[in-house]
Design a protein around this motif. Structure first.
Motif, PDB file in Angstrom:
ATOM      1  N   ASP A  54     -28.668 -14.950  41.950  1.00 49.18           N
ATOM      2  CA  ASP A  54     -27.002 -14.536  41.966  1.00 49.18           C
ATOM      3  C   ASP A  54     -26.241 -15.709  41.513  1.00 49.18           C
ATOM      4  N   ILE A  55     -26.823 -16.494  40.363  1.00 49.26           N
ATOM      5  CA  ILE A  55     -26.245 -17.474  39.628  1.00 49.26           C
ATOM      6  C   ILE A  55     -25.179 -17.245  38.667  1.00 49.26           C
ATOM      7  N   HIS A  56     -23.922 -17.538  38.409  1.00 49.95           N
ATOM      8  CA  HIS A  56     -23.292 -17.274  36.894  1.00 49.95           C
ATOM      9  C   HIS A  56     -23.962 -18.001  36.046  1.00 49.95           C
TER      10      HIS A  56
ATOM     11  N   ALA B 243     -21.975 -20.127  19.087  1.00 46.80           N
ATOM     12  CA  ALA B 243     -20.910 -19.528  20.193  1.00 46.80           C
ATOM     13  C   ALA B 243     -21.511 -19.609  21.478  1.00 46.80           C
ATOM     14  N   VAL B 244     -20.697 -19.319  22.228  1.00 38.69           N
ATOM     15  CA  VAL B 244     -20.930 -19.221  23.696  1.00 38.69           C
ATOM     16  C   VAL B 244     -20.793 -17.835  24.086  1.00 38.69           C
ATOM     17  N   TYR B 245     -21.909 -17.363  25.098  1.00 39.04           N
ATOM     18  CA  TYR B 245     -21.817 -15.945  25.328  1.00 39.04           C
ATOM     19  C   TYR B 245     -21.878 -15.955  26.822  1.00 39.04           C
ATOM     20  N   ALA B 246     -21.049 -15.213  27.553  1.00 37.88           N
ATOM     21  CA  ALA B 246     -20.908 -14.557  28.937  1.00 37.88           C
ATOM     22  C   ALA B 246     -20.540 -13.464  29.420  1.00 37.88           C
ATOM     23  N   SER B 247     -20.890 -12.946  30.711  1.00 36.84           N
ATOM     24  CA  SER B 247     -20.349 -11.531  30.938  1.00 36.84           C
ATOM     25  C   SER B 247     -19.052 -11.805  31.285  1.00 36.84           C
ATOM     26  N   ALA B 248     -18.271 -10.689  31.563  1.00 35.40           N
ATOM     27  CA  ALA B 248     -16.853 -10.669  31.770  1.00 35.40           C
ATOM     28  C   ALA B 248     -16.565 -11.358  33.024  1.00 35.40           C
ATOM     29  N   GLU B 249     -17.585 -11.103  34.148  1.00 31.64           N
ATOM     30  CA  GLU B 249     -17.159 -11.909  35.564  1.00 31.64           C
ATOM     31  C   GLU B 249     -17.274 -13.484  35.231  1.00 31.64           C
TER      32      GLU B 249
ATOM     33  N   GLN C  39     -16.902 -14.958  32.300  1.00 33.73           N
ATOM     34  CA  GLN C  39     -15.837 -15.544  31.633  1.00 33.73           C
ATOM     35  C   GLN C  39     -14.354 -15.631  32.577  1.00 33.73           C
ATOM     36  N   ALA C  40     -14.140 -14.727  33.435  1.00 28.99           N
ATOM     37  CA  ALA C  40     -13.045 -14.537  34.383  1.00 28.99           C
ATOM     38  C   ALA C  40     -13.113 -15.922  35.243  1.00 28.99           C
ATOM     39  N   ALA C  41     -14.160 -16.125  35.909  1.00 32.11           N
ATOM     40  CA  ALA C  41     -14.496 -17.431  36.799  1.00 32.11           C
ATOM     41  C   ALA C  41     -14.181 -18.558  35.944  1.00 32.11           C
ATOM     42  N   VAL C  42     -14.773 -18.754  34.732  1.00 32.70           N
ATOM     43  CA  VAL C  42     -14.456 -20.009  34.004  1.00 32.70           C
ATOM     44  C   VAL C  42     -13.070 -20.193  33.697  1.00 32.70           C
TER      45      VAL C  42
ATOM     46  N   LEU D 213     -23.299 -21.797  36.764  1.00 32.57           N
ATOM     47  CA  LEU D 213     -22.393 -22.423  37.911  1.00 32.57           C
ATOM     48  C   LEU D 213     -22.523 -21.583  39.219  1.00 32.57           C
ATOM     49  N   SER D 214     -22.624 -22.494  40.236  1.00 35.01           N
ATOM     50  CA  SER D 214     -23.005 -21.621  41.593  1.00 35.01           C
ATOM     51  C   SER D 214     -22.259 -22.119  42.724  1.00 35.01           C
ATOM     52  N   ASP D 215     -21.844 -21.337  43.548  1.00 28.91           N
ATOM     53  CA  ASP D 215     -21.417 -21.839  44.858  1.00 28.91           C
ATOM     54  C   ASP D 215     -22.043 -22.592  45.736  1.00 28.91           C
ATOM     55  N   SER D 216     -23.458 -22.490  45.561  1.00 22.22           N
ATOM     56  CA  SER D 216     -24.507 -23.161  46.295  1.00 22.22           C
ATOM     57  C   SER D 216     -24.580 -24.486  45.850  1.00 22.22           C
ATOM     58  N   THR D 217     -24.722 -25.354  46.867  1.00 18.78           N
ATOM     59  CA  THR D 217     -24.913 -26.906  46.689  1.00 18.78           C
ATOM     60  C   THR D 217     -26.415 -27.238  46.029  1.00 18.78           C
TER      61      THR D 217
END
Length: 290
Positions: free
Chosen positions: A111-113, A121-127, A129-132, A175-179
């Motif tokens: 469950d890592i963004h 180019a750079v490709y990302a999901s909508a989720e 993109q919003a987080a960044v 990117l992850s909330d996990s340390t």
């Protein structure tokens, strides 16, 4: 380079000096500002005969126009997967499709963004993109009190992850909330991939960058130097992130920015001042490029 004879006289031909510059944290203050002295230093060095190359983890299509407008002789991008000298492509090493598949399965299972980079180019999901976008907006708000210099503006430009050509992926960023996300990636993927902590200044959690083993800024710099016929002793590399370690190793002089982590400074030959404290200018002056 040996001396050459011209019309009965020996003249000494001095080999060109070359500098490789990271972007985020070295030229740009992580996407927000450029010190005017940096622009002056780069342009002056080139006017005096030195070559100046970008050496960035970004894709070529994701380099901010304000950086490109400074003017460079070439660029290493995607952490070393691609390199150009002028308009000539020197390195092009996208990931095998099965490697991209393995990375995506790893990210989804934990469950890592993540986003994927091609050279264009750079490709990302909508989720993601919003987080960044939210993260960068927060960082800009924190920096709002800084004295403005040259301020690149605008939202990060992503393309839809569903449209990426997975045979052209050069690098992944996560990117992850996990340390422990970076150490977990190193443990599970280190047999085939080069995993390093990323340079995105998250308020919490961790982020990292992943390329193929053996594909680094250092490997691309070596290819560029060979192409240009320049000895590594005549090269300096300036950066502030963990993807700059191999650049430090192959360049005659590796220079850490003043804003780099102390552990990275310890791996460099020298330390200059911080990104907005004339770091590039001071390094160029010290080494006689300006």
């Amino acid at each position: 380079m040996p001396p050459r004879r011209k019309r009965g006289e020996w003249i000494i031909v001095t080999p060109p000096r070359i500098a490789f510059l990271d972007v985020d944290g070295t030229i740009l203050d992580h996407g927000t500002t450029i010190a005017p002295s940096t622009v002056t230093a780069i342009r002056t060095a080139r006017e005096r005969g030195a070559l100046v190359y970008l050496s960035t983890g970004r894709s070529a299509g994701d380099i901010h126009p304000a950086v490109r407008e400074i003017g460079f002789d070439g660029a290493i991008t995607n952490g070393g997967a691609y390199a150009v000298a002028g308009n000539e492509e020197i390195v092009a090493e996208p990931m095998p499709a099965d490697a991209v598949d393995r990375l995506e399965r790893f990210f989804r299972s934990h469950d890592i963004h993540y986003f994927l980079q091609t050279d264009e180019a750079v490709y990302a999901s909508a989720e993601v993109q919003a987080a960044v976008v939210a993260m960068l907006s927060s960082l800009r708000a924190q920096l709002a009190g800084d004295e403005p210099q040259t301020a690149p503006q605008g939202r990060p430009r992503f393309r839809d992850l569903a449209t990426v050509d997975r045979t052209r992926v050069a690098k992944a960023v996560f990117l992850s909330d996990s340390t422990d996300a970076v150490s977990r990636a190193q443990s599970e993927l280190g047999d085939r991939f080069h995993v390093v902590p990323g340079s995105i200044p998250l308020p919490g959690g961790t982020n990292g960058e992943i390329g193929m083993q053996g594909v680094t800024k250092g490997s691309a710099i070596t290819a560029v130097l060979d192409h240009l016929g320049i000895d590594a002793a005549d090269a300096i590399g300036i950066g502030d992130s963990w993807n700059d370690v191999e650049m430090f190793q192959v360049c005659g002089t590796g220079i850490a920015m003043g804003n780099a982590a102390q552990e990275l400074k310890d791996l460099a030959d020298e330390v200059t001042t911080a990104v907005l404290d004339d770091g590039v200018h001071n390094a160029f002056a010290r080494h006689g490029l300006i």
